[in-house]
Design an enzyme around this catalytic site. Structure first.
Site, PDB file in Angstrom:
ATOM      1  N   LYS A   3     -27.566  55.970 -85.956  1.00 37.50           N
ATOM      2  CA  LYS A   3     -26.566  57.032 -85.724  1.00 37.50           C
ATOM      3  C   LYS A   3     -25.599  57.109 -86.912  1.00 37.50           C
ATOM      4  O   LYS A   3     -25.245  58.204 -87.366  1.00 37.50           O
ATOM      5  CB  LYS A   3     -25.825  56.787 -84.407  1.00 37.50           C
ATOM      6  CG  LYS A   3     -26.730  57.046 -83.211  1.00 37.50           C
ATOM      7  CD  LYS A   3     -26.156  56.587 -81.882  1.00 37.50           C
ATOM      8  CE  LYS A   3     -27.238  56.712 -80.807  1.00 37.50           C
ATOM      9  NZ  LYS A   3     -26.841  56.189 -79.501  1.00 37.50           N
ATOM     10  N   GLN A  10     -22.087  52.950 -76.848  1.00 41.05           N
ATOM     11  CA  GLN A  10     -23.514  52.621 -76.848  1.00 41.05           C
ATOM     12  C   GLN A  10     -23.862  51.816 -75.584  1.00 41.05           C
ATOM     13  O   GLN A  10     -23.216  50.819 -75.273  1.00 41.05           O
ATOM     14  CB  GLN A  10     -23.859  51.813 -78.112  1.00 41.05           C
ATOM     15  CG  GLN A  10     -25.323  51.450 -78.242  1.00 41.05           C
ATOM     16  CD  GLN A  10     -26.229  52.677 -78.416  1.00 41.05           C
ATOM     17  OE1 GLN A  10     -25.933  53.574 -79.189  1.00 41.05           O
ATOM     18  NE2 GLN A  10     -27.331  52.707 -77.676  1.00 41.05           N
ATOM     19  N   ASP A  27     -22.512  62.427 -76.045  1.00 44.36           N
ATOM     20  CA  ASP A  27     -23.766  62.008 -75.400  1.00 44.36           C
ATOM     21  C   ASP A  27     -24.045  62.914 -74.194  1.00 44.36           C
ATOM     22  O   ASP A  27     -25.153  62.929 -73.667  1.00 44.36           O
ATOM     23  CB  ASP A  27     -23.644  60.559 -74.899  1.00 44.36           C
ATOM     24  CG  ASP A  27     -24.271  59.553 -75.860  1.00 44.36           C
ATOM     25  OD1 ASP A  27     -25.175  59.953 -76.627  1.00 44.36           O
ATOM     26  OD2 ASP A  27     -23.856  58.380 -75.841  1.00 44.36           O
TER      27      ASP A  27
END
Ligand code: NAD
Length: 297
Positions: A60, A104, A127
């Protein structure tokens, strides 16, 4: 006359599409820079030292760099308390320079994923995990799309694969993939959608009806050739690390579909790796750009 069996199929190249998307984003970032507008800034919280999570986060960060985004990495030991983590989340929520923000997963067992996710501001939730963003799929103006399903829809769109009026069968009904994907196929794709999961009886009776079969389970080889209709589009979202001496690295990433035997029956199919996987990061970048544009047009 003999039945004609389709032997040509297109392998959907998620790597190429994600590269195209990154190029488009990089151009938009360069244009924003030229106009003196805010450069997108993604913050990533990583807890603990799980190797797989580290790799995902590294990818990422690499993607952010490749398109010219700013990024901030916040790392904490896996002993961090939920309360303390919540304080850091509040801080990032209120940091005006941060446009997009992810925590995460997975989290250590003493921390509630739901509570953490729900504390991320929905306009920074790139997300697309918060209840607000999940629900906004069925609104006229969706905010930030759940990243993996968004990536799947983008693949279908960019390959001009029609969904309207088609029967899409989704295997897997999770909160982050199967369920939002089913909603997006209905709301945005205007498909007729059947959702299957681990309690579904006689799975193949549904999959054989699918014009588009989308699989997000995490069981390599779950979908075999006899379960797929001739000419169907097959999207494999599953990623499972399988170990064995036959693999060069001692392991390989496998999808849920028996690619070798299923592919010749399909019209389009995604490989694993190189299909849906690269699209999740591309969606994260698209969401971060969108979050920036919404906050700083
Ligand atoms: P999950 O475990 O939360 O959900 C799995 C779903 O599959 C559940 O709805 C369950 O009911 C269903 N299921 C389990 N066994 C089944 C069976 N035998 N038949 C039919 N349905 C069954 O998993 P998830 O987070 O949704 O992830 C699913 C897969 O997608 C995993 O392999 C994961 O690694 C992968 N994934 C890939 C990406 C990507 O970027 N490519 C992103 C997210 C998840």
């Amino acid at each position: 006359m003999e039945d004609t069996i389709q032997t040509t199929y297109t392998i959907i190249d998620g790597k190429k599409i994600s590269t195209d998307i990154k190029t488009e984003i990089a151009l938009k970032v360069a244009a924003r820079k030229k106009q003196g507008k805010k450069i997108p800034h993604l913050a990533i919280i990583l807890i603990g030292d799980d190797g797989a999570s580290q790799t995902y986060v590294d990818n990422k960060v690499k993607a952010c760099k490749s398109v010219g985004f700013h990024y901030t990495m916040l790392r904490f030991a896996d002993t961090i308390s939920e309360e303390r983590l919540m304080k850091h989340i509040d801080h990032v929520n209120n940091d005006d320079d941060v446009d997009g923000f992810i925590v995460q997963l997975p989290l250590p067992p003493h921390i509630s994923v739901e509570r953490i996710t729900e504390n991320i501001r929905s306009d920074k939730d790139v997300d697309g995990f918060t209840n607000h963003n999940f629900g906004s799929i069925i609104s006229k103006h969706p905010l930030l799309m759940p990243a993996t399903p968004f990536g799947v829809m983008e693949l279908l769109r960019r390959y001009n694969i029609p969904t309207e009026g088609k029967h899409a069968v989704v295997i897997g009904a999770s909160r982050i993939v199967g369920a939002p994907l089913s909603m997006m196929l209905t709301e945005q794709g205007h498909a007729t959608v059947t959702i299957c999961h681990k309690y579904t009886r006689d799975l193949s009776s549904y999959t054989r009806m699918a014009d588009i079969l989308l699989v997000a389970v995490g069981k390599p080889g779950l979908v075999t050739a006899d379960m797929v209709k001739e000419g169907a589009v097959v999207i494999d979202i599953g990623t499972t690390r399988v170990e064995g001496p036959e693999y060069q690295k001692g392991w390989a990433i496998k999808g849920d579909v028996d690619f070798k035997n299923v592919a010749p029956k399909t019209s389009y199919i995604t490989p694993v790796p190189g299909g849906v996987g690269p699209m999740t990061i591309a969606s994260l970048l698209l969401n971060t750009l969108r979050a920036t544009e919404l906050r700083n047009p």
